[in-house]
Design a protein around this motif. Structure first.
Motif, PDB file in Angstrom:
ATOM      1  N   ILE A 165       0.632  -1.257   0.002  1.00 36.28           N
ATOM      2  CA  ILE A 165       0.007  -0.126  -0.172  1.00 36.28           C
ATOM      3  C   ILE A 165       0.762   1.264   0.052  1.00 36.28           C
ATOM      4  N   GLY A 166       0.433   2.235  -0.874  1.00 32.34           N
ATOM      5  CA  GLY A 166       1.294   3.517  -0.833  1.00 32.34           C
ATOM      6  C   GLY A 166       0.147   4.606  -0.475  1.00 32.34           C
ATOM      7  N   TYR A 167       0.150   5.691  -1.202  1.00 35.71           N
ATOM      8  CA  TYR A 167      -0.739   6.812  -1.076  1.00 35.71           C
ATOM      9  C   TYR A 167      -0.867   7.577  -2.326  1.00 35.71           C
ATOM     10  N   VAL A 168      -2.093   8.124  -2.373  1.00 34.54           N
ATOM     11  CA  VAL A 168      -2.255   9.307  -3.692  1.00 34.54           C
ATOM     12  C   VAL A 168      -2.343  10.648  -2.738  1.00 34.54           C
ATOM     13  N   ARG A 169      -1.863  11.572  -3.301  1.00 33.22           N
ATOM     14  CA  ARG A 169      -1.875  13.035  -2.651  1.00 33.22           C
ATOM     15  C   ARG A 169      -3.114  13.666  -3.077  1.00 33.22           C
ATOM     16  N   LEU A 182       1.455  18.042  -7.726  1.00 32.00           N
ATOM     17  CA  LEU A 182       1.879  17.031  -7.070  1.00 32.00           C
ATOM     18  C   LEU A 182       0.442  16.021  -6.716  1.00 32.00           C
ATOM     19  N   ALA A 183      -0.719  16.856  -6.977  1.00 32.79           N
ATOM     20  CA  ALA A 183      -2.018  16.010  -6.661  1.00 32.79           C
ATOM     21  C   ALA A 183      -2.127  14.966  -7.639  1.00 32.79           C
ATOM     22  N   GLY A 184      -2.655  14.014  -7.193  1.00 34.22           N
ATOM     23  CA  GLY A 184      -3.077  12.649  -7.900  1.00 34.22           C
ATOM     24  C   GLY A 184      -2.049  11.767  -8.177  1.00 34.22           C
ATOM     25  N   ARG A 185      -0.574  11.877  -7.780  1.00 32.65           N
ATOM     26  CA  ARG A 185       0.537  11.012  -8.124  1.00 32.65           C
ATOM     27  C   ARG A 185       0.383   9.962  -6.972  1.00 32.65           C
ATOM     28  N   PHE A 186       0.856   8.963  -7.223  1.00 29.59           N
ATOM     29  CA  PHE A 186       0.705   7.577  -6.797  1.00 29.59           C
ATOM     30  C   PHE A 186       2.464   7.513  -6.102  1.00 29.59           C
ATOM     31  N   TYR A 187       2.393   7.408  -4.591  1.00 27.32           N
ATOM     32  CA  TYR A 187       3.892   7.397  -4.072  1.00 27.32           C
ATOM     33  C   TYR A 187       3.920   5.919  -3.255  1.00 27.32           C
ATOM     34  N   ARG A 188       5.069   5.577  -3.200  1.00 28.27           N
ATOM     35  CA  ARG A 188       5.512   4.494  -2.350  1.00 28.27           C
ATOM     36  C   ARG A 188       5.278   4.844  -0.929  1.00 28.27           C
ATOM     37  N   PHE A 189       5.056   3.590  -0.048  1.00 28.14           N
ATOM     38  CA  PHE A 189       4.821   4.009   1.586  1.00 28.14           C
ATOM     39  C   PHE A 189       6.092   4.892   2.058  1.00 28.14           C
ATOM     40  N   SER A 190       7.336   4.495   1.319  1.00 26.59           N
ATOM     41  CA  SER A 190       8.542   5.287   1.884  1.00 26.59           C
ATOM     42  C   SER A 190       8.687   6.681   1.205  1.00 26.59           C
ATOM     43  N   SER A 191       7.941   7.134   0.465  1.00 25.54           N
ATOM     44  CA  SER A 191       8.064   8.618  -0.235  1.00 25.54           C
ATOM     45  C   SER A 191       7.837   9.427   0.780  1.00 25.54           C
ATOM     46  N   GLY A 192       8.633  10.434   0.993  1.00 24.59           N
ATOM     47  CA  GLY A 192       8.301  11.499   2.048  1.00 24.59           C
ATOM     48  C   GLY A 192       7.159  12.480   1.446  1.00 24.59           C
ATOM     49  N   PHE A 193       6.213  12.711   2.376  1.00 22.35           N
ATOM     50  CA  PHE A 193       5.029  13.796   2.234  1.00 22.35           C
ATOM     51  C   PHE A 193       5.834  15.314   1.928  1.00 22.35           C
ATOM     52  N   LEU A 194       6.022  15.708   0.757  1.00 25.77           N
ATOM     53  CA  LEU A 194       6.556  17.224   0.709  1.00 25.77           C
ATOM     54  C   LEU A 194       5.504  18.041   1.012  1.00 25.77           C
ATOM     55  N   ARG A 195       5.686  19.048   1.762  1.00 25.75           N
ATOM     56  CA  ARG A 195       4.803  20.016   2.227  1.00 25.75           C
ATOM     57  C   ARG A 195       5.501  21.338   2.880  1.00 25.75           C
TER      58      ARG A 195
END
Length: 615
Positions: A165-169, A182-195
């Protein structure tokens, strides 16, 4: 399509953040103390307490939210470990103690005074008040970020313990241009959440193979904005380039680094074709889109720098075909092909190198007709723009058995509400249900949601009409009686109060007059105008002032103290019924519910028009 648990979580988290910001603002106050450090020593525990409470509320239920989101996507993934988000509470997101973090606004405020001293300005009450206001804005930013970070990290933990499982922003409008791409991209679980500071974007848990089901296109967000907001967020030239077919990611990334999301591509002026123009180093490496185009023409970024959209329009001199040609040459208009999945992938856009290789001169590069046709047929942009033009306004969902007279009356009320306000309610996920009773709703999910609900004053849901701030549902029950002039307008007044200002909150300037007994020397400080951002109608300073008069009067108790017996609840009900009165042009009813205070009634009616919810 955004899963319902994600939409519900978005509303809940925004409410938590607004409550924490409101509490911090009340503690900070508008009048500066004599000694900033002494004030902080007296109030630091209160500030830390509200941030801690906000963090606690923000992390509660994050694991259930991830599980519910995956369940709505037909993915039941059991966690491999138990998440304990309580460890995120009571500490800043950068690891330091919260009291240390909360002192930084004091440093900022004192720095503003120091700056005035260095500039040789006299340190009067106005300088001190402005410095204190700067500290308030920093405090609001700090508390909002800490609450949002706690929720983001807790959600990330729940994603990490679920295999594959990862996440979509997910955007939480209004959003900056960097967040939008950055909206709508799929990221691996280990990808930092840029903010960046004050960023309130969110995770939507998903596996890569179903990420497409919840993918959100940045162009949908761009198309949801009017031209003025497009220009404000993406710059005038950048927004024009996007409207004419340029890729939104390429336009925004040319200014990469804005708001601290990533390392900046430098913007510098260079002598290009005899003119001093802005160029960018973003995307000109061998792997970059613009870099591939430049090298395919036998050039290098040193001899042929990448131009910014602003200067492309300047060079073109108003010639649209020429502007499109240069946008294409500089890697802003792309061929929409390639894979659409992968870590951080959105569209797989690639440059058309064939046209670039066939060019020999900058002034005569490609077939202008071919370029214009390609730009005109940028299907994603065209469809998004068409959706905006044909956007639907809020309309009722009518359950079986509702009398025709009630349906007609509801539609007549809706027709009196400005189209823009109804569009905004629709955009903010507000839904209007017309039914005889909650138990007779056609929508089974909504019916079960409120089946056991009891209002704060003890009435079951079947006996009332109401607005749910959590879900955005407006439920109009026609069988039970009610005391409102227009119950549809009343409940929509609540919805407008909570949601009409979210996407584009206005800045409102308010000036306190001070008590009559206030010494003359203190008046300049007390009467300094203060500008605040208003996210709800009930938070408008003019409305607060007017309702304070109503609450102190002898008018109807319900519009003084509401169903919860306090001024805040009374203000919300006064706004809602006031909206019904103004919408129906019934001034006597508005004045009566204002306790006979015509000035308070006038301010409320003026505020509705000022904020665009009344014609």
């Amino acid at each position: 399509m955004i899963p319902e648990p994600a939409a519900d979580s978005y509303v809940r988290q925004q409410g938590i953040q607004n409550d924490v910001i409101d509490a911090a603002t009340q503690i900070w106050g508008r009048r500066p103390p004599r000694d900033f450090d002494a004030w902080f020593a007296d109030n630091v525990d209160r500030l830390v307490a509200i941030v801690t409470a906000g963090q606690q509320a923000a992390v509660v239920g994050t694991d259930e939210y991830v599980a519910d989101t995956l369940d709505s996507l037909s993915q039941q993934v059991e966690p491999t470990a138990s998440v304990q988000p309580e460890g995120l509470v009571g500490v800043a997101s950068d690891g330091r103690a919260l009291d240390s973090l909360m002192y930084s606004p004091i440093i900022t405020a004192k720095g503003e005074i120091k700056k005035a001293v260095e500039q040789g300005r006299p340190i009067g009450a106005d300088v001190v008040a402005a410095a204190w206001e700067t500290g308030l804005r920093m405090t609001q930013l700090r508390v909002q970020t800490q609450v949002a970070d706690a929720n983001r990290v807790a959600t990330g933990l729940s994603v990490t313990v679920r295999p594959e499982i990862g996440y979509v922003r997910m955007l939480n409008p209004p959003s900056c241009s960097r967040c939008a791409v950055l909206a709508g991209r799929f990221y691996r679980f280990s990808s930092g959440f840029l903010r960046h500071p004050s960023c309130d974007c969110r995770h939507i848990a998903a596996s890569e193979d179903v990420a497409e089901d919840v993918r959100t296109d940045p162009m949908d967000y761009f198309a949801s904005l009017d031209t003025r907001m497009q220009d404000k967020i993406f710059t005038v030239a950048g927004a024009q380039a996007i409207r004419e077919g340029a890729d939104i990611g390429q336009v925004v990334n040319a200014r990469r680094g804005a708001n601290g999301l990533d390392t900046a591509g430098r913007l510098t002026r260079r002598d290009v074709y005899g003119q001093s123009l802005f160029t960018t180093s973003e995307g000109v490496t061998k792997r970059g889109v613009a870099g591939k185009l430049i090298r395919a023409r036998g050039r290098t970024p040193d001899t042929t720098p990448r131009l910014m959209p602003e200067d492309i329009y300047e060079i073109s001199g108003g010639d649209r075909d020429d502007a499109l040609r240069m946008l294409r040459l500089n890697g802003y208009i792309l061929n929409r092909s390639g894979p659409r999945t992968g870590a951080g992938s959105r569209t797989g856009l690639v440059p058309e190198l064939v046209d670039a290789r066939n060019t020999s001169d900058v002034a005569n590069t490609v077939d202008l007709d071919a370029v214009a046709r390609a730009a005109a047929r940028d299907e994603a942009n065209r469809v998004a723009a068409e959706k905006l033009r044909q956007s639907k306004v809020l309309a009722p969902s009518v359950s079986a058995g509702v009398p025709a007279t009630e349906i007609a009356a509801t539609r007549a009320t809706l027709d009196r509400i400005p189209i823009a306000a109804r569009e905004e309610l629709k955009r903010q996920y507000v839904r209007l249900f017309l039914t005889r009773r909650v138990s007779l709703l056609d929508d089974a999910q909504v019916r079960s949601r409120y089946a056991t609900m009891v209002t704060s004053d003890g009435r079951p849901s079947d006996e009332v009409s109401f607005f749910s701030p959590t879900y955005g549902d407006v439920i109009i029950s026609t069988d039970p009686g009610n005391g409102s002039l227009d119950v549809v307008a009343h409940e929509l007044g609540h919805a407008l109060d909570y949601r009409a200002l979210r996407r584009e909150p206005p800045s409102v300037t308010w000036q306190e007059q001070g008590a009559k007994a206030l010494p003359e020397s203190a008046r300049p400080s007390a009467q300094t105008p203060v500008t605040t951002t208003v996210f709800r109608i009930q938070d408008d300073p003019y409305v607060k002032w007017a309702h304070a008069r109503v609450a102190a009067g002898s008018g109807p108790e319900y519009y003084r103290l509401g169903s919860q017996g306090n001024a805040s609840s009374g203000r919300a009900e006064w706004i809602a019924e006031g909206y019904a009165a103004v919408l129906n042009n019934n001034r006597p009813w508005l004045v009566y519910n204002s306790g006979g205070d015509e000035q308070a009634a006038d301010i409320l009616a003026w505020t509705f028009r000022r904020l665009g919810v009344i014609r």
